[in-house]
Design an enzyme around this catalytic site. Structure first.
Site, mmCIF file in Angstrom:
data_model
loop_
_atom_site.group_PDB
_atom_site.id
_atom_site.type_symbol
_atom_site.label_atom_id
_atom_site.label_comp_id
_atom_site.label_asym_id
_atom_site.label_seq_id
_atom_site.Cartn_x
_atom_site.Cartn_y
_atom_site.Cartn_z
ATOM 1 N N SER A 16 1.580 -1.184 1.454
ATOM 2 C CA SER A 16 0.812 0.060 1.350
ATOM 3 C C SER A 16 1.734 1.197 1.759
ATOM 4 O O SER A 16 2.883 0.971 2.126
ATOM 5 C CB SER A 16 -0.384 0.023 2.288
ATOM 6 O OG SER A 16 0.070 0.137 3.627
ATOM 7 N N LYS A 17 1.201 2.396 1.738
ATOM 8 C CA LYS A 17 2.015 3.551 2.124
ATOM 9 C C LYS A 17 2.575 3.399 3.534
ATOM 10 O O LYS A 17 3.604 3.956 3.859
ATOM 11 C CB LYS A 17 1.171 4.824 2.046
ATOM 12 C CG LYS A 17 1.128 5.384 0.641
ATOM 13 C CD LYS A 17 0.742 6.864 0.658
ATOM 14 C CE LYS A 17 0.760 7.414 -0.730
ATOM 15 N NZ LYS A 17 -0.564 7.706 -1.271
ATOM 16 N N ARG A 18 1.854 2.653 4.369
ATOM 17 C CA ARG A 18 2.276 2.538 5.763
ATOM 18 C C ARG A 18 3.574 1.752 5.920
ATOM 19 O O ARG A 18 4.387 2.044 6.780
ATOM 20 C CB ARG A 18 1.211 1.822 6.586
ATOM 21 C CG ARG A 18 0.112 2.687 7.123
ATOM 22 C CD ARG A 18 -0.841 1.834 7.950
ATOM 23 N NE ARG A 18 -1.323 0.677 7.186
ATOM 24 C CZ ARG A 18 -0.833 -0.554 7.295
ATOM 25 N NH1 ARG A 18 0.135 -0.809 8.150
ATOM 26 N NH2 ARG A 18 -1.310 -1.535 6.555
ATOM 27 N N ASN A 19 3.761 0.702 5.118
ATOM 28 C CA ASN A 19 4.917 -0.162 5.370
ATOM 29 C C ASN A 19 5.942 -0.197 4.233
ATOM 30 O O ASN A 19 6.764 -1.089 4.152
ATOM 31 C CB ASN A 19 4.456 -1.586 5.724
ATOM 32 C CG ASN A 19 3.591 -2.192 4.628
ATOM 33 O OD1 ASN A 19 3.456 -1.602 3.565
ATOM 34 N ND2 ASN A 19 3.028 -3.345 4.861
#
Ligand code: GLU
Ligand code: ZN
Length: 488
Positions: free
Chosen positions: A258-261
């Site tokens: 996801s955008k987080r990782n």
């Protein structure tokens, strides 16, 4: 034996933003499966939620697929026999089917308000029951219906899920079973008459004669509902599309990508200098394997080799370093002409050149020395700008590295030797500088050549030094070394 049905595969995104790595991996597998089997690749836009899916995102999705070379046989721009291929243009079709289901008593009007549903859900949870619609409106009396209407309630259309279970064979995970006690009656249409995903997707897959649904694992749990819609539409089980749910793409931290990782937007990779064929090659390896440890595949090979049997059911891990390595391979594999086209585009875009004839002539000489070295196209302007800048300056950080006596000495001595050099070519330059700095002064290569590199390219990172000096030419090289000395 009946003739084999022609394979029809669809990619059906709901573009609520830029398409991301997971979407494109799905699109690629869909495309490859269609191409491998000589079937049709259908591109359908699931845009019934017009608040989140905008025209801009739809256009971007179309451009992204084109850029990647995932050409479709039916869909936006190209049309086809089962269009339109934008769900927002098919709303009447969904309404018709929902009405049919109501008439057949496969579906019913549900008048429960959101608050009531929530309250009952909480009560179910408190009793440790599986939460979900309890069937309250399945058999309302006409008096009850009149009452609800009088209260001004607007009903949703809900599908009846019969008792029992749904079992199907997923081409990747084998037999999958869903007990219906965990699949409550589900909404087909909202009170405002707009269709839900489950209705639209199932109706369209049937009407568009889709034979194979290859899609992300996140949609596995919606399958029994879709199969229920096929039943209500009167489709014979032997005509249901086959399902293949692709494994999740995980980030380095083993959480879903996801955008987080990680970077997930395909547009980001394009802007960062990745080639479409590298992205496709890399994404092809996320959950699929061409066999024999092969990692470098062309688009044609992906089509030739792709089979669902070689798709893994366990999650795939996204590895940026591997993507980068593949991108470097694809850059090296470019013809000189194609590499020139890309380089020109990147240098113009970053305002390093304006593509004059003399700039292009110099660029053609410079490209062979960097094609072997860059991992992304974005590195090109940084590596070559020293050749084209109007006013040359040494990067501050690099300048601080030559502000010392030893660098000054290296530069002064090199200047003297280079000024005498008649034959300005890289091997003569190399011979002279090695004789002087390595053999003569006994310096380590980094200490010897570092200051010269900084003086003429302005940076510690550059193409090979001697070739760089040759390309820059004698007068400019001499003048840059002189001016560097004055700065120390
Ligand atoms: N439109 C759905 C989504 O983007 C996918 C539909 C499908 O593949 O079944 O999540
Ligand atoms: Zn209800």
């Amino acid at each position: 034996m009946s003739a084999q049905k022609q394979v029809r595969v669809r990619f059906a995104p709901s573009p609520t933003g830029d398409l991301h790595v997971g979407n494109i991996r799905t699109a690629l597998f869909d495309w490859a499966y269609a191409r491998h089997t000589g079937g049709k690749f259908i591109f359908r836009i699931e845009d019934t939620d017009r608040e989140r899916v905008t025209d801009e995102y739809i256009q971007a999705a179309i451009q992204t697929l084109k850029w990647l070379g995932l050409n479709w046989d039916e869909g936006p721009e190209v049309g086809g026999p089962f269009g339109p291929y934008l769900q927002s243009q098919r709303l009447d079709i969904y309404t018709e089917w929902a009405n049919k289901f109501l008439a057949q008593k496969d579906a019913y009007h549900c008048y429960c308000s959101a608050e009531e549903l929530e309250e009952r859900r909480k009560a179910q949870m408190a009793k440790n029951q599986a939460p979900g619609y309890d069937g309250k409106c399945r058999d309302l009396s006409s008096t009850q219906i009149e009452q609800y209407k009088a209260q001004g309630r607007k009903p949703v259309v809900r599908m009846k899920m019969p008792a029992g279970e749904t079992v199907f064979t997923d081409l990747i995970r084998g037999e999958v079973k869903f007990e219906h006690k965990y699949v409550p009656d589900f909404v087909l249409m909202r009170a405002d008459g707009s269709p839900l995903y489950t209705l639209a997707v199932a109706v369209d897959d049937v009407l568009m004669k889709v034979t194979h649904i290859l899609r992300g694992e996140d949609l596995l749990s919606s399958t029994p509902r879709q199969i229920r819609v096929y039943q209500a539409m009167g489709v014979a089980p032997s005509d249901y599309p086959a399902f293949a749910h692709l494994p999740f793409v995980m980030g380095q931290d083993n959480a879903k990508l996801s955008k987080r990782n990680g970077e997930v937007s395909i547009a980001w990779y394009k802007d960062a200098g990745y080639l479409p064929e590298a992205i496709c090659n890399y994404l092809a390896l996320l959950g699929w394997s061409p066999g024999d440890d092969v990692e470098n595949v062309t688009m044609q090979q992906i089509c030739d080799l792709f089979t669902v049997e070689r798709v893994n059911s366990s999650p795939a891990r996204f590895d940026m370093k591997k993507l980068q390595a593949i991108n470097g391979d694809k850059i090296r594999a470019l013809s000189q002409e194609n590499f020139l086209t890309y380089a020109k585009e990147w240098l113009v875009k970053s305002q390093v050149i304006s593509a004059t004839e003399s700039e292009i002539a110099l660029l053609k000489r410079a490209l062979p020395i960097i094609q072997e070295r860059v991992a992304t196209l974005a590195e090109i302007p940084q590596l070559l700008k020293f050749l084209f800048v109007k006013t040359f300056e040494i990067e501050t950080e690099s300048l601080s590295q030559i502000k010392n006596d030893s660098a000054k000495e290296v530069l002064q001595k090199s200047l003297a030797v280079l000024a005498q050099l008649e034959n300005w070519n890289h091997s003569a330059i190399e011979t002279e500088l090695r004789k002087l700095l390595i053999e003569g002064m006994g310096l380590k290569p980094r200490v010897a050549f570092g200051p010269v590199r900084i003086a003429v390219t302005g940076s510690t990172i550059s193409p090979p030094l001697f070739e760089s000096l040759e390309l820059l030419g004698k007068p400019e090289s001499i003048s840059r070394i002189k001016s560097a000395i004055t700065l120390i």
